[in-house]
Write a protein that holds these residues in place. Structure first.
Motif, PDB file in Angstrom:
ATOM      1  N   TYR A   5       0.868  -1.174   0.000  1.00 31.61           N
ATOM      2  CA  TYR A   5       0.000   0.000   0.000  1.00 31.61           C
ATOM      3  C   TYR A   5       0.909   1.229   0.000  1.00 31.61           C
ATOM      4  O   TYR A   5       1.628   1.471   0.969  1.00 31.61           O
ATOM      5  N   PHE A  25      -2.619   4.921   9.913  1.00 36.94           N
ATOM      6  CA  PHE A  25      -2.825   4.026   8.770  1.00 36.94           C
ATOM      7  C   PHE A  25      -2.078   2.713   8.971  1.00 36.94           C
ATOM      8  O   PHE A  25      -2.596   1.637   8.648  1.00 36.94           O
ATOM      9  N   ILE A  28      -4.140   0.628  11.407  1.00 38.45           N
ATOM     10  CA  ILE A  28      -5.369   0.082  10.811  1.00 38.45           C
ATOM     11  C   ILE A  28      -5.035  -1.009   9.797  1.00 38.45           C
ATOM     12  O   ILE A  28      -5.649  -2.077   9.783  1.00 38.45           O
ATOM     13  N   PHE A  29      -4.062  -0.758   8.940  1.00 38.36           N
ATOM     14  CA  PHE A  29      -3.628  -1.732   7.934  1.00 38.36           C
ATOM     15  C   PHE A  29      -2.460  -2.539   8.520  1.00 38.36           C
ATOM     16  O   PHE A  29      -1.416  -2.683   7.887  1.00 38.36           O
ATOM     17  N   LYS A  32      -0.588  -5.202   6.512  1.00 38.37           N
ATOM     18  CA  LYS A  32      -0.140  -4.812   5.172  1.00 38.37           C
ATOM     19  C   LYS A  32       1.151  -4.004   5.268  1.00 38.37           C
ATOM     20  O   LYS A  32       1.475  -3.439   6.311  1.00 38.37           O
ATOM     21  N   ILE A  34       2.668  -0.714   4.541  1.00 38.15           N
ATOM     22  CA  ILE A  34       2.304   0.672   4.246  1.00 38.15           C
ATOM     23  C   ILE A  34       3.591   1.451   3.996  1.00 38.15           C
ATOM     24  O   ILE A  34       4.429   1.595   4.893  1.00 38.15           O
ATOM     25  N   TYR A  79      -8.499   9.484   1.245  1.00 38.08           N
ATOM     26  CA  TYR A  79      -9.054   9.373   2.584  1.00 38.08           C
ATOM     27  C   TYR A  79      -8.703  10.570   3.478  1.00 38.08           C
ATOM     28  O   TYR A  79      -7.535  10.927   3.637  1.00 38.08           O
ATOM     29  N   LYS A 304     -11.594   1.324   9.363  1.00 35.03           N
ATOM     30  CA  LYS A 304     -11.709  -0.123   9.167  1.00 35.03           C
ATOM     31  C   LYS A 304     -12.596  -0.438   7.969  1.00 35.03           C
ATOM     32  O   LYS A 304     -12.330  -1.387   7.212  1.00 35.03           O
ATOM     33  N   LYS A 307     -10.438   0.133   4.942  1.00 30.69           N
ATOM     34  CA  LYS A 307      -9.518  -0.993   4.768  1.00 30.69           C
ATOM     35  C   LYS A 307     -10.228  -2.159   4.058  1.00 30.69           C
ATOM     36  O   LYS A 307      -9.687  -2.756   3.117  1.00 30.69           O
ATOM     37  N   LYS A 308     -11.428  -2.460   4.488  1.00 27.92           N
ATOM     38  CA  LYS A 308     -12.180  -3.555   3.883  1.00 27.92           C
ATOM     39  C   LYS A 308     -12.454  -3.301   2.410  1.00 27.92           C
ATOM     40  O   LYS A 308     -12.318  -4.210   1.570  1.00 27.92           O
ATOM     41  N   GLU A 311      -9.364  -3.757   0.304  1.00 25.97           N
ATOM     42  CA  GLU A 311      -8.920  -5.157   0.192  1.00 25.97           C
ATOM     43  C   GLU A 311      -9.798  -5.978  -0.739  1.00 25.97           C
ATOM     44  O   GLU A 311      -9.397  -7.081  -1.136  1.00 25.97           O
TER      45      GLU A 311
END
Length: 314
Positions: A5, A25, A28-29, A32, A34, A79, A304, A307-308, A311
């Motif tokens: 990301y 971020f 939250i991720f 992942k 980032i 965002y 969140k 994020k969904k 993904e």
């Protein structure tokens, strides 16, 4: 390398609010990679991109550092950005932003005034979410300072340097100890020195041994802890205000720009002028922080959700 990301924003300059965005971020991720871009990142294969948060929508200027055309060929979201609504849109600038606004998988802004501005000028209605910093989870170090009054200054049309010096002297008279907390580390506007150096010059004019200037090397969470433990706090930093709200620290700001007003109205609060700031230092001030917990919960929930969406497969 695997998919990443790539996040676009004012990252890498140790600026208080933006570093909070980046850490949030990453929280939250959490599963992942980032990676903040510094203008040289090349997106590959399954990479995804995030543009935000912060003041990235400028009606008078299009900055391709943040709005990198290569992301248009990948899944990306915008965002928690803010629009400088105090300025009129230039038509050529509007055309450059439009393709990003129209193609983003998810588009959110941090206040209703930014959303209305986008709607009026682009016919697109982004979702309004609380500032990203409301969702940051921090770990406080233990602080054992005596009572102190805290300031975060920067060059500003709202206060002259002489007024900043006078406010500091007045706070020292009443509270004996003052902390200068630099929050902007890059140079800003006409100020060609860093924020630590700016506070250092102010302290020389105050000429008191009762001031401690927080060094640039001090960690972000420690800075938040200093805000939390302040008796009172005067700040010219937007996220100094926001973290004061989260920590229920009695604070004031003279900054009257739209983004500050949009933040303060969440707790029915207003900027104060110089004379009002002098009164703030000596008076017993009450602020209604009841709405802050809801903002924290909503900010985390919206992130969140974002994020969904990011993904999901096409």
């Amino acid at each position: 390398r695997g998919s990443m990301y790539i996040i676009y924003g004012y990252y890498g300059f140790n600026n208080f609010g933006d570093e909070i965005f980046l850490r949030t971020f990453k929280q939250i991720f959490f599963d992942k990679d980032i990676i903040p871009t510094f203008g040289y990142q090349i997106l590959k294969e399954d990479d995804r991109a995030i543009i935000g948060g912060g003041d990235l929508v400028l009606p008078y200027y299009f900055n391709s550092y943040y709005w990198d055309s290569q992301v248009l060929n990948f899944r990306f979201g915008i965002y928690g950005v803010g629009v400088y609504t105090d300025y009129e849109w230039k038509e050529e600038v509007k055309n450059q932003y439009r393709k990003f606004f129209e193609k983003a998988r998810y588009f959110t802004v941090r206040d209703s005034e930014s959303a209305q501005n986008i709607s009026d000028n682009f016919g697109i209605r982004p979702i309004v979410v609380p500032d990203v910093a409301f969702a940051y989870k921090y770990n406080f170090p233990e602080i054992r300072f005596r009572n102190y009054f805290c300031f975060s200054f920067r060059p500003s049309p709202e206060l002259t340097e002489e007024q900043m010096v006078s406010l500091t002297k007045y706070a020292i008279e009443r509270y004996k100890r003052v902390i200068f907390l630099p929050l902007h580390f890059a140079t800003h506007g006409d100020c060609k020195v860093g924020n630590f150096e700016f506070h250092l010059e102010l302290s020389k004019k105050v000429n008191s041994n009762r001031i401690w200037i927080v060094p640039d090397s001090v960690d972000l969470d420690y800075r938040i802890a200093i805000i939390r433990n302040s008796v009172k706090y005067i700040t010219l930093a937007m996220h100094g205000c926001l973290l004061s709200m989260r920590e229920r620290t009695v604070f004031a700001t003279p900054h009257r720009s739209t983004k500050f007003r949009n933040l303060l109205k969440l707790i029915n609060y207003e900027p104060l002028n110089y004379k009002e700031l002098l009164d703030f230092i000596k008076s017993d001030v009450k602020i209604d922080f009841n709405n802050v917990q809801n903002l924290e919960k909503q900010s985390e929930m919206e992130l969140k959700k974002f994020k969904k969406i990011m993904e999901e497969d096409d």
